[in-house]
Design a protein around this motif. Structure first.
Motif, PDB file in Angstrom:
ATOM      1  N   GLN A 244       0.803  -1.226   0.000  1.00 37.86           N
ATOM      2  CA  GLN A 244       0.000   0.000   0.000  1.00 37.86           C
ATOM      3  C   GLN A 244       0.833   1.271   0.000  1.00 37.86           C
ATOM      4  OE1 GLN A 244      -2.759  -0.498   3.343  1.00 37.86           O
ATOM      5  NE2 GLN A 244      -4.344  -1.073   1.882  1.00 37.86           N
ATOM      6  N   HIS A 245       2.052   1.210   0.541  1.00 33.01           N
ATOM      7  CA  HIS A 245       2.786   2.458   0.766  1.00 33.01           C
ATOM      8  C   HIS A 245       4.169   2.479   0.114  1.00 33.01           C
ATOM      9  CE1 HIS A 245      -0.400   3.407   3.552  1.00 33.01           C
ATOM     10  NE2 HIS A 245      -0.133   2.330   4.261  1.00 33.01           N
ATOM     11  N   SER A 246       4.449   1.551  -0.784  1.00 30.37           N
ATOM     12  CA  SER A 246       5.723   1.585  -1.502  1.00 30.37           C
ATOM     13  C   SER A 246       5.461   1.352  -2.993  1.00 30.37           C
ATOM     14  CB  SER A 246       6.680   0.498  -0.974  1.00 30.37           C
ATOM     15  OG  SER A 246       6.367  -0.774  -1.525  1.00 30.37           O
ATOM     16  N   ASN A 247       6.492   1.649  -3.777  1.00 32.45           N
ATOM     17  CA  ASN A 247       6.376   1.391  -5.214  1.00 32.45           C
ATOM     18  C   ASN A 247       7.155   0.142  -5.619  1.00 32.45           C
ATOM     19  OD1 ASN A 247       8.964   2.276  -4.904  1.00 32.45           O
ATOM     20  ND2 ASN A 247       8.799   4.025  -6.300  1.00 32.45           N
ATOM     21  N   TRP A 248       7.467  -0.696  -4.640  1.00 28.85           N
ATOM     22  CA  TRP A 248       8.141  -1.950  -4.939  1.00 28.85           C
ATOM     23  C   TRP A 248       7.222  -2.834  -5.772  1.00 28.85           C
ATOM     24  CZ3 TRP A 248      11.069  -4.305  -0.154  1.00 28.85           C
ATOM     25  CH2 TRP A 248      12.013  -3.385   0.311  1.00 28.85           C
ATOM     26  N   SER A 249       7.820  -3.602  -6.671  1.00 26.32           N
ATOM     27  CA  SER A 249       7.035  -4.602  -7.386  1.00 26.32           C
ATOM     28  C   SER A 249       6.683  -5.736  -6.422  1.00 26.32           C
ATOM     29  CB  SER A 249       7.836  -5.160  -8.557  1.00 26.32           C
ATOM     30  OG  SER A 249       8.926  -5.939  -8.085  1.00 26.32           O
ATOM     31  N   ILE A 250       5.699  -6.518  -6.797  1.00 24.46           N
ATOM     32  CA  ILE A 250       5.320  -7.651  -5.941  1.00 24.46           C
ATOM     33  C   ILE A 250       6.488  -8.628  -5.825  1.00 24.46           C
ATOM     34  CG2 ILE A 250       3.800  -9.681  -5.806  1.00 24.46           C
ATOM     35  CD1 ILE A 250       1.559  -7.916  -6.915  1.00 24.46           C
ATOM     36  N   ALA A 251       7.252  -8.789  -6.892  1.00 21.24           N
ATOM     37  CA  ALA A 251       8.429  -9.658  -6.832  1.00 21.24           C
ATOM     38  C   ALA A 251       9.455  -9.121  -5.832  1.00 21.24           C
ATOM     39  CB  ALA A 251       9.060  -9.787  -8.212  1.00 21.24           C
ATOM     40  N   ASP A 252       9.690  -7.796  -5.823  1.00 17.29           N
ATOM     41  CA  ASP A 252      10.628  -7.202  -4.871  1.00 17.29           C
ATOM     42  C   ASP A 252      10.154  -7.397  -3.431  1.00 17.29           C
ATOM     43  OD1 ASP A 252      12.425  -6.364  -6.753  1.00 17.29           O
ATOM     44  OD2 ASP A 252      11.615  -4.328  -6.906  1.00 17.29           O
ATOM     45  N   ILE A 253       8.869  -7.242  -3.218  1.00 12.86           N
ATOM     46  CA  ILE A 253       8.312  -7.449  -1.877  1.00 12.86           C
ATOM     47  C   ILE A 253       8.519  -8.895  -1.448  1.00 12.86           C
ATOM     48  CG2 ILE A 253       6.177  -7.492  -0.521  1.00 12.86           C
ATOM     49  CD1 ILE A 253       5.221  -5.112  -2.221  1.00 12.86           C
ATOM     50  N   ALA A 254       8.280  -9.815  -2.361  1.00 13.68           N
ATOM     51  CA  ALA A 254       8.484 -11.228  -2.055  1.00 13.68           C
ATOM     52  C   ALA A 254       9.920 -11.503  -1.643  1.00 13.68           C
ATOM     53  CB  ALA A 254       8.104 -12.083  -3.264  1.00 13.68           C
ATOM     54  N   TYR A 255      10.884 -10.991  -2.410  1.00 11.60           N
ATOM     55  CA  TYR A 255      12.289 -11.215  -2.093  1.00 11.60           C
ATOM     56  C   TYR A 255      12.676 -10.528  -0.785  1.00 11.60           C
ATOM     57  CZ  TYR A 255      12.518 -12.776  -6.954  1.00 11.60           C
ATOM     58  OH  TYR A 255      12.304 -13.434  -8.143  1.00 11.60           O
ATOM     59  N   GLY A 256      12.162  -9.318  -0.572  1.00 13.59           N
ATOM     60  CA  GLY A 256      12.471  -8.598   0.658  1.00 13.59           C
ATOM     61  C   GLY A 256      11.963  -9.300   1.903  1.00 13.59           C
TER      62      GLY A 256
END
Length: 285
Positions: A244-256
């Motif tokens: 909701q509050h970042s412009n990370w891709s869903i893939a980046d969120i998964a890795y993070g």
């Protein structure tokens, strides 16, 4: 002086030194990469995790790097010895059992053990031996230093009283607080290059050096929810915030968040929240 000690630990894995003279009134310990065993005489207040311990006399103190501590000195001087070392320096299969059962590695154990004059004299002799060996060029000095540390641990286990029911209850409460603190300390996730390391009950039990069954019993008994539920809820909360509050891709969120593949994260998020990451992100206003 402190910088030199820490440089030695970083390069050699071990340092021992004598404590004497005037001390700083307040000492904060925030490093998370070395263990410490201190034999000290003084008047002080020790905050260790969720415990506050008043000390006036001679004690043996075991500092685990996973538990932050603060010492407030009420006397102008203190005396004693300290040895600091990395886990890599001390660990080994032949020492695993004694280390895992000691207050050095068990974060649920009492880190402070009062000692009498006879015990202090024996422990002091071990520290003086370590000082002498550490300064020498003896070929097997690391093995001898490890043996001295092991003797200190054995002496601590001999002195430390067996836990009774109340102490066991307090230990369960303490390990629950430490688990919650360790869980929260991982957040917020700020970079995909530094992903979440602890994601399962087994991961946390390993980090806290307790059996996973003990951790689960303690956490569920204190909070009413299993360890796995706390972990899943906190990871899901962080995932929601990033969606909701970042412009990370869903893939980046998964890795993070420590998922090896985005598909694993998608399935995990849907199981915990009932929505897919993509549909949840569309709710962003």
């Amino acid at each position: 002086m402190i910088t030199r000690h820490l440089t030695d630990i970083s390069s050699k894995g071990f340092k021992v030194h004598e404590i004497s003279g005037a001390v700083d009134t307040l000492h904060n310990h925030n490093r998370r990469d070395y263990y410490k065993i201190v034999l000290v005489t003084g008047d002080m207040i020790l905050t260790y995790g969720d415990q506050t311990i008043e000390i006036n006399g001679t004690i043996l103190f075991f500092a685990n790097p996973r538990v932050p501590h603060t010492v407030v000195h009420r006397s102008k001087e203190k005396k004693g010895y300290a040895c600091l070392f990395t886990e890599a320096f001390i660990a080994g299969r032949e020492r695993a059992e004694i280390l895992q059962s000691s207050p050095l590695f068990r974060t649920d154990a009492n880190p402070v053990i009062p000692v009498n004059s006879e015990q202090a004299a024996f422990l002091g002799s071990l520290y003086r031996e370590m000082l002498s060996v550490h300064r020498s060029d003896y070929d097997y000095r690391n093995q001898l230093l490890r043996s001295c540390v092991e003797l200190i641990i054995h002496e601590a286990l001999k002195i430390q009283p067996s836990p009774n029911g109340l102490q066991q209850k307090n230990a369960a409460t303490r390990i629950t607080h430490l688990f919650m603190e360790l869980l929260e300390r991982q957040f917020p996730v700020e970079s995909t290059g530094d992903p979440l390391r602890l994601r399962t009950a087994q991961d946390f039990a390993g980090a806290l050096s307790v059996h996973v069954n003990y951790l689960n019993r303690a956490v569920k008994g204190f909070t009413g929810k299993p360890t796995s539920v706390h972990i899943a809820e906190r990871i899901a909360a962080e995932a929601k915030a990033l969606l909701q509050h970042s412009n990370w891709s869903i893939a980046d969120i998964a890795y993070g968040l420590g998922f090896e593949y985005p598909t694993y994260f998608n399935n995990y998020f849907k199981r915990v929240t009932g929505a897919t990451p993509k549909s949840f992100r569309k709710r962003k206003v």
